[in-house]
Design a protein around this motif. Structure first.
Motif, PDB file in Angstrom:
ATOM      1  N   SER A 123      31.065   6.059 -42.797  1.00 53.52           N
ATOM      2  CA  SER A 123      31.356   7.372 -42.207  1.00 53.52           C
ATOM      3  C   SER A 123      32.465   7.285 -41.166  1.00 53.52           C
ATOM      4  CB  SER A 123      30.088   7.979 -41.601  1.00 53.52           C
ATOM      5  OG  SER A 123      29.567   7.151 -40.585  1.00 53.52           O
ATOM      6  N   LYS A 124      32.411   6.271 -40.312  1.00 52.36           N
ATOM      7  CA  LYS A 124      33.448   6.130 -39.282  1.00 52.36           C
ATOM      8  C   LYS A 124      34.804   5.793 -39.897  1.00 52.36           C
ATOM      9  CE  LYS A 124      30.854   3.252 -36.938  1.00 52.36           C
ATOM     10  NZ  LYS A 124      30.381   2.285 -35.911  1.00 52.36           N
ATOM     11  N   VAL A 140      33.358  14.520 -42.238  1.00 52.24           N
ATOM     12  CA  VAL A 140      32.191  13.718 -42.618  1.00 52.24           C
ATOM     13  C   VAL A 140      30.935  14.238 -41.926  1.00 52.24           C
ATOM     14  CG1 VAL A 140      31.194  11.395 -42.700  1.00 52.24           C
ATOM     15  CG2 VAL A 140      33.686  11.684 -42.827  1.00 52.24           C
ATOM     16  N   VAL A 141      29.866  14.349 -42.702  1.00 57.14           N
ATOM     17  CA  VAL A 141      28.543  14.683 -42.172  1.00 57.14           C
ATOM     18  C   VAL A 141      27.589  13.569 -42.579  1.00 57.14           C
ATOM     19  CG1 VAL A 141      26.634  16.333 -42.197  1.00 57.14           C
ATOM     20  CG2 VAL A 141      28.996  17.158 -42.345  1.00 57.14           C
ATOM     21  N   ILE A 142      26.729  13.154 -41.656  1.00 61.20           N
ATOM     22  CA  ILE A 142      25.764  12.096 -41.950  1.00 61.20           C
ATOM     23  C   ILE A 142      24.370  12.562 -41.561  1.00 61.20           C
ATOM     24  CG2 ILE A 142      26.076  10.955 -39.707  1.00 61.20           C
ATOM     25  CD1 ILE A 142      25.785   8.250 -41.193  1.00 61.20           C
ATOM     26  N   ALA A 143      23.384  12.258 -42.388  1.00 66.38           N
ATOM     27  CA  ALA A 143      22.004  12.667 -42.131  1.00 66.38           C
ATOM     28  C   ALA A 143      21.116  11.448 -41.941  1.00 66.38           C
ATOM     29  CB  ALA A 143      21.478  13.511 -43.288  1.00 66.38           C
ATOM     30  N   GLU A 144      20.273  11.488 -40.903  1.00 70.26           N
ATOM     31  CA  GLU A 144      19.343  10.388 -40.618  1.00 70.26           C
ATOM     32  C   GLU A 144      18.124  10.943 -39.895  1.00 70.26           C
ATOM     33  OE1 GLU A 144      17.233   7.610 -40.654  1.00 70.26           O
ATOM     34  OE2 GLU A 144      19.208   6.825 -41.284  1.00 70.26           O
ATOM     35  N   SER A 145      16.949  10.724 -40.482  1.00 66.60           N
ATOM     36  CA  SER A 145      15.715  11.247 -39.893  1.00 66.60           C
ATOM     37  C   SER A 145      15.103  10.294 -38.872  1.00 66.60           C
ATOM     38  CB  SER A 145      14.689  11.537 -40.994  1.00 66.60           C
ATOM     39  OG  SER A 145      14.384  10.351 -41.712  1.00 66.60           O
ATOM     40  N   ASP A 146      15.558   9.034 -38.872  1.00 65.82           N
ATOM     41  CA  ASP A 146      15.035   8.027 -37.956  1.00 65.82           C
ATOM     42  C   ASP A 146      16.075   7.763 -36.869  1.00 65.82           C
ATOM     43  OD1 ASP A 146      13.486   6.003 -36.860  1.00 65.82           O
ATOM     44  OD2 ASP A 146      13.069   5.048 -38.779  1.00 65.82           O
ATOM     45  N   ASN A 154      26.732   7.671 -30.239  1.00 66.50           N
ATOM     46  CA  ASN A 154      27.926   8.041 -29.486  1.00 66.50           C
ATOM     47  C   ASN A 154      29.202   7.699 -30.247  1.00 66.50           C
ATOM     48  OD1 ASN A 154      26.459   9.020 -27.313  1.00 66.50           O
ATOM     49  ND2 ASN A 154      26.431   7.045 -26.253  1.00 66.50           N
ATOM     50  N   LEU A 155      29.188   6.578 -30.959  1.00 65.66           N
ATOM     51  CA  LEU A 155      30.365   6.191 -31.739  1.00 65.66           C
ATOM     52  C   LEU A 155      30.617   7.169 -32.883  1.00 65.66           C
ATOM     53  CD1 LEU A 155      29.912   2.299 -31.876  1.00 65.66           C
ATOM     54  CD2 LEU A 155      31.634   3.587 -30.587  1.00 65.66           C
ATOM     55  N   LEU A 156      29.541   7.667 -33.472  1.00 66.73           N
ATOM     56  CA  LEU A 156      29.698   8.690 -34.508  1.00 66.73           C
ATOM     57  C   LEU A 156      30.356   9.940 -33.935  1.00 66.73           C
ATOM     58  CD1 LEU A 156      26.323   8.595 -36.509  1.00 66.73           C
ATOM     59  CD2 LEU A 156      28.568   7.868 -37.305  1.00 66.73           C
ATOM     60  N   GLN A 157      29.879  10.342 -32.776  1.00 66.08           N
ATOM     61  CA  GLN A 157      30.418  11.538 -32.135  1.00 66.08           C
ATOM     62  C   GLN A 157      31.901  11.364 -31.808  1.00 66.08           C
ATOM     63  OE1 GLN A 157      28.430  12.571 -28.477  1.00 66.08           O
ATOM     64  NE2 GLN A 157      29.255  14.637 -28.433  1.00 66.08           N
ATOM     65  N   LYS A 158      32.271  10.200 -31.271  1.00 63.72           N
ATOM     66  CA  LYS A 158      33.666   9.924 -30.941  1.00 63.72           C
ATOM     67  C   LYS A 158      34.545   9.905 -32.186  1.00 63.72           C
ATOM     68  CE  LYS A 158      32.785   7.312 -26.691  1.00 63.72           C
ATOM     69  NZ  LYS A 158      32.887   5.982 -26.020  1.00 63.72           N
ATOM     70  N   ALA A 159      33.965   9.479 -33.302  1.00 60.32           N
ATOM     71  CA  ALA A 159      34.727   9.423 -34.558  1.00 60.32           C
ATOM     72  C   ALA A 159      34.860  10.797 -35.211  1.00 60.32           C
ATOM     73  CB  ALA A 159      34.064   8.445 -35.529  1.00 60.32           C
ATOM     74  N   GLY A 160      34.125  11.776 -34.685  1.00 59.43           N
ATOM     75  CA  GLY A 160      34.189  13.115 -35.258  1.00 59.43           C
ATOM     76  C   GLY A 160      33.232  13.333 -36.413  1.00 59.43           C
ATOM     77  N   VAL A 161      32.232  12.480 -36.525  1.00 61.48           N
ATOM     78  CA  VAL A 161      31.236  12.596 -37.594  1.00 61.48           C
ATOM     79  C   VAL A 161      30.064  13.440 -37.099  1.00 61.48           C
ATOM     80  CG1 VAL A 161      29.650  11.342 -39.115  1.00 61.48           C
ATOM     81  CG2 VAL A 161      31.892  10.359 -38.535  1.00 61.48           C
ATOM     82  N   LYS A 162      29.683  14.432 -37.862  1.00 64.26           N
ATOM     83  CA  LYS A 162      28.560  15.295 -37.491  1.00 64.26           C
ATOM     84  C   LYS A 162      27.252  14.658 -37.937  1.00 64.26           C
ATOM     85  CE  LYS A 162      26.736  20.015 -37.919  1.00 64.26           C
ATOM     86  NZ  LYS A 162      26.932  21.358 -38.530  1.00 64.26           N
TER      87      LYS A 162
END
Length: 459
Positions: free
Chosen positions: A20-21, A30-36, A100-108
């Motif tokens: 994703s990054k 990019v959108v990523i889903a994670e329940s955990d 936080n790294l996902l957020q900085k990369a622009g991944v939702k």
């Protein structure tokens, strides 16, 4: 057709995060889903917390060694609650960093489990999201054998949250997880009984590696019941009665039973059938790794559905965190970076963080003989007691083994059992990946005195 996003990733483990990054760095949505927790098995209940437990388990033997060097060691005691709390805090910290790294990369990030509706649509939470491409990276889950009373056993998921340090733990399984936790728990002071179906642990590894680890474990006080299996488990008050058959026929009373008989791709409820994604019934890729009902993928991580991809433990490929990361990045480069990339499965190093520790890369002796013939290879092997154990007079041994192509002099495999095996073989892996020969090793000056110098000194 217009989609809600360019890439939808299901699962925020090592592979999903890397993909994703990397994809986002190419400017795609990019959108990523994670329940955990974000981070996957490796961060939450695998490599990271396990390695912290490995470190802790080494201290008792280090205290013992210190006495041989003249140190006076007072009585030591493990504060289990503090230890487990510290591990969980570190897991939470690392998970937050990945978020936080996902957020900085622009991944939702969507904190839900996603289900495939069709080849371009996923249902996540109370919404449906469409995507040009979908990547499945949900990893695997520990499985339990169908044995009466097995519900009283724990898996590697629960062992990091035990409320107490057991006096006696029994372990079913001869692979990485079973072997590593047998050594960890023994090092922490538990009585350990490991029950395995065959004569040796770590099926598929080099024969000498298997033998040296198993002998070392027995030397450290681990009882290994070979050619045996658990037939039933019964809870009696706060303890478990485990019935064993085979070479050993007996009942074992223990505090905890850890089942480490394998992992299965986490495909339940994923909706693969809705999107036409095919599974492969069973596949064995490399020593120590077996996939059951895994997603079948090609060299580009593409499934039977052309716009859906899969990486990591959910596939029929090697189940290692660095492999998942590498394949995630290769997928992003291929699909979004205009740089078709195929991740190589050749010469992938791996380690077993047992006591003694082991690491390996390349062909085993048996594999090399099968490929090049009985007279096609040369074996170099060094067995010794490292200098560290001389003054404490401890019976710790190291073995280093090289497998050489007799015709080309190329190093086909390197295997080691002993302290810091993983750190040492990691460096050797670079040389082997580059095609080094035995002559290259011979002309390299060793660092003296060290165990690693034996790699370049074997004649």
């Amino acid at each position: 057709m217009t989609y809600d996003c360019d890439l939808f990733v299901i699962g925020a483990g090592s592979g999903g995060l890397a993909a994703s990054k990397k994809a986002a760095s190419y400017g795609v949505k990019v959108v990523i889903a994670e329940s955990d927790l974000v981070g996957g098995t490796c961060v939450i209940r695998g490599c990271v917390p396990k390695k912290l437990m490995v470190y802790s388990s080494h201290f008792p033997s280090l205290f013992e060694s210190a006495v041989g060097y003249g140190w006076k060691i007072e009585e030591s005691q493990l504060d289990w609650e503090k230890f487990i709390t510290s591990i969980n805090k570190e897991v939470q910290r690392l998970s937050a960093i990945h978020s936080n790294l996902l957020q900085k990369a622009g991944v939702k990030l969507l904190p839900y489990r996603a289900t495939l509706i069709d080849e371009h649509t996923v249902e996540v939470g109370n919404q449906k999201v469409t995507a040009d491409k979908i990547l499945i990276a949900v990893g695997g889950e520990a499985i339990k054998p169908n044995i009466p009373g097995i519900e009283h056993a724990i898996t590697s998921r629960e062992i990091f949250n035990l409320p107490f340090l057991p006096k006696h733990i029994a372990i079913i399984g001869a692979g990485y997880i079973g072997t590593e936790f047998a050594c960890i728990m023994r090092g922490l002071g538990c009585k350990v009984t490991q029950i395995i179906r065959k004569e040796q642990i770590l099926s598929g590894f080099d024969k000498d590696i298997r033998a040296w680890i198993q002998d070392g474990m027995i030397n450290h006080g681990i009882r290994i019941l070979t050619n045996s299996m658990v037939t039933s488990v019964k809870k009696i008050e706060d303890r478990l009665e485990i019935n064993v058959s085979g070479k050993y026929t007996e009942s074992i009373t223990t505090d905890v039973l850890l089942v480490a008989t394998g992992r299965s791709p986490n495909i339940k409820g994923l909706g693969l059938e809705n999107a036409g994604v095919d599974l492969v019934a069973s596949s064995i890729e490399k020593p120590g790794y077996k996939s059951i009902n895994a997603i079948s993928v090609n060299e580009y991580s593409q499934t039977s559905q052309s716009n859906i991809f899969a990486i990591g433990d959910v596939t029929n490929k090697i189940n290692l965190t660095p492999v998942a990361i590498g394949k995630g990045r290769a997928f992003a480069d291929s699909e979004f970076g205009n740089n078709p990339s195929v991740f190589s499965h050749e010469n992938i190093p791996t380690a077993v963080f047992s006591k003694p520790e082991a690491a390996t890369i390349g062909l085993t002796e048996a594999q090399a003989r099968e490929k090049f013939g009985e007279n096609g290879i040369t074996i170099y092997c060094s067995r010794f007691r490292p200098m560290f154990y001389v003054l404490p007079n401890q019976n710790e041994k190291t073995i280093i083994k090289l497998v050489i192509d007799r015709k080309t002099d190329k190093v086909l495999g390197a295997h080691m059992v002993g302290d810091n095996a993983a750190e040492i073989i990691q460096g050797v892996a670079i040389a082997i990946k580059m095609g080094a020969t035995k002559k290259d090793f011979d002309t390299t000056v060793g660092i003296h005195p060290s165990s690693a110098e034996e790699i370049v000194n074997m004649q």
